[in-house]
Design a protein around this motif. Sequence first.
Motif, mmCIF file in Angstrom:
data_model
loop_
_atom_site.group_PDB
_atom_site.id
_atom_site.type_symbol
_atom_site.label_atom_id
_atom_site.label_comp_id
_atom_site.label_asym_id
_atom_site.label_seq_id
_atom_site.Cartn_x
_atom_site.Cartn_y
_atom_site.Cartn_z
ATOM 1 N N UNK A 117 0.848 -1.193 0.000
ATOM 2 C CA UNK A 117 0.000 0.000 0.000
ATOM 3 C C UNK A 117 0.883 1.243 0.000
ATOM 4 N N UNK A 118 0.354 2.302 -0.564
ATOM 5 C CA UNK A 118 0.980 3.620 -0.488
ATOM 6 C C UNK A 118 -0.005 4.566 0.170
ATOM 7 N N UNK A 119 0.487 5.456 1.028
ATOM 8 C CA UNK A 119 -0.366 6.458 1.652
ATOM 9 C C UNK A 119 0.394 7.787 1.739
ATOM 10 N N UNK A 120 -0.332 8.843 2.116
ATOM 11 C CA UNK A 120 0.318 10.097 2.489
ATOM 12 C C UNK A 120 0.967 9.917 3.856
ATOM 13 N N UNK A 121 1.941 10.750 4.181
ATOM 14 C CA UNK A 121 2.418 10.858 5.556
ATOM 15 C C UNK A 121 1.516 11.835 6.288
ATOM 16 N N UNK A 122 1.159 11.570 7.543
ATOM 17 C CA UNK A 122 0.229 12.443 8.264
ATOM 18 C C UNK A 122 0.671 13.903 8.233
ATOM 19 N N UNK A 123 -0.249 14.769 7.769
ATOM 20 C CA UNK A 123 0.027 16.201 7.684
ATOM 21 C C UNK A 123 0.556 16.649 6.337
ATOM 22 N N UNK A 124 0.823 15.691 5.429
ATOM 23 C CA UNK A 124 1.411 16.004 4.117
ATOM 24 C C UNK A 124 0.417 15.571 3.035
ATOM 25 N N UNK A 125 -0.429 16.490 2.627
ATOM 26 C CA UNK A 125 -1.613 16.147 1.855
ATOM 27 C C UNK A 125 -1.490 16.497 0.377
ATOM 28 N N UNK A 126 -2.509 16.057 -0.384
ATOM 29 C CA UNK A 126 -2.684 16.480 -1.758
ATOM 30 C C UNK A 126 -3.564 17.722 -1.784
ATOM 31 N N UNK A 127 -3.124 18.764 -2.484
ATOM 32 C CA UNK A 127 -3.914 19.981 -2.633
ATOM 33 C C UNK A 127 -4.722 19.869 -3.926
ATOM 34 N N UNK A 128 -6.039 19.983 -3.823
ATOM 35 C CA UNK A 128 -6.933 19.841 -4.964
ATOM 36 C C UNK A 128 -7.372 21.206 -5.479
ATOM 37 N N UNK A 129 -8.122 21.182 -6.588
ATOM 38 C CA UNK A 129 -8.684 22.413 -7.142
ATOM 39 C C UNK A 129 -10.091 22.690 -6.612
ATOM 40 N N UNK A 130 -10.566 21.904 -5.633
ATOM 41 C CA UNK A 130 -11.934 22.058 -5.128
ATOM 42 C C UNK A 130 -11.971 23.125 -4.042
ATOM 43 N N UNK A 131 -12.733 24.204 -4.232
ATOM 44 C CA UNK A 131 -12.852 25.207 -3.166
ATOM 45 C C UNK A 131 -13.512 24.602 -1.929
ATOM 46 N N UNK A 132 -13.015 24.953 -0.771
ATOM 47 C CA UNK A 132 -13.569 24.401 0.469
ATOM 48 C C UNK A 132 -15.056 24.685 0.624
ATOM 49 N N UNK A 133 -15.496 25.845 0.164
ATOM 50 C CA UNK A 133 -16.901 26.199 0.391
ATOM 51 C C UNK A 133 -17.847 25.255 -0.366
ATOM 52 N N UNK A 134 -17.343 24.558 -1.391
ATOM 53 C CA UNK A 134 -18.189 23.620 -2.127
ATOM 54 C C UNK A 134 -18.357 22.288 -1.410
ATOM 55 N N UNK A 135 -17.664 22.113 -0.299
ATOM 56 C CA UNK A 135 -17.759 20.859 0.437
ATOM 57 C C UNK A 135 -18.860 20.879 1.483
ATOM 58 N N UNK A 136 -19.497 22.004 1.690
ATOM 59 C CA UNK A 136 -20.601 22.051 2.659
ATOM 60 C C UNK A 136 -21.761 21.193 2.174
ATOM 61 N N UNK A 137 -22.266 20.387 3.081
ATOM 62 C CA UNK A 137 -23.430 19.514 2.856
ATOM 63 C C UNK A 137 -23.184 18.438 1.811
ATOM 64 N N UNK A 138 -21.971 18.325 1.269
ATOM 65 C CA UNK A 138 -21.702 17.368 0.195
ATOM 66 C C UNK A 138 -21.525 15.962 0.759
#
Length: 260
Positions: A239-260
């Motif tokens: 398996x491959x994973x991220x290291x905790x705290x070292x994330x992938x940055x996406x193009x999705x604005x945070x405000x679009x994640x409400x109620x999703x």
Amino acid sequence: MSALSPAQARRHIRSGDWSVTTAGLANGFAQTNLVAIPAAFADDFLRFCMANRACCPILDVTQPGDPIPHSLGKGIDLRTDLPRYRVYIDGLMSEEVTDVSAFWRDDLVSFSIGCSFSFEEALLADGVPLRHVEQGSVVPMYRSTIPLVASGPFGGSAVVSMRPMPPAAAIRAIQITSDMPSVHGAPLHIARPDLIGIDDLMQPDFGDPPTMEENDIAVFWGCGVTPQAALMSARIPFALTHAPGYMLITDIPNHKLKYR
């Protein structure tokens, strides 16, 4: 760096110019955890995540062998665009690396999992204090005794992240994060860490020890490190994973994640 676009931030990461936590990087855009596993285990892992959404809220799943999470943005490559990765062999972490191109396989299915950095931005915007952000440290994370719904070889107990805050701020944090289920949603537990198997808040299993101030209470959210704990317990071959705290940055604005 907080004002960079997601594409600019990923270029810095891909080139090796950014090697520390992605907290506060490209503010306003969602970040994700990563799990990439052989396709033979993908169906069980998908069911595991769906049954435990507070810890494993899925934002994207790739086709086997495809390193591109097409729904998360343009030009993203999961092999190079996180600052730090972990490689697991038979459930044991074998090494941490900054690029997994050499480890990539044509049977890997990648899961991008919602990250608490998104709801932290909403908390900060509302004036809720986040001490680890103020101090530039990594949020403390703990193995709890909160049981997970098992699927195939995946199961065990939840990993939780903890943010200390005054009681009034904790109430407001619950209200805000309840609207964001795709990035962990409402807390799983507040106060009394002993009730969920945590004996010493100053000894987190991942991240940095917290700074507790007078009258603080501990507020615990489901954490995207939970899948790593499940992988270790399942002892799948690779398996491959991220290291905790070292994330992938996406193009999705945070405000679009409400109620999703």
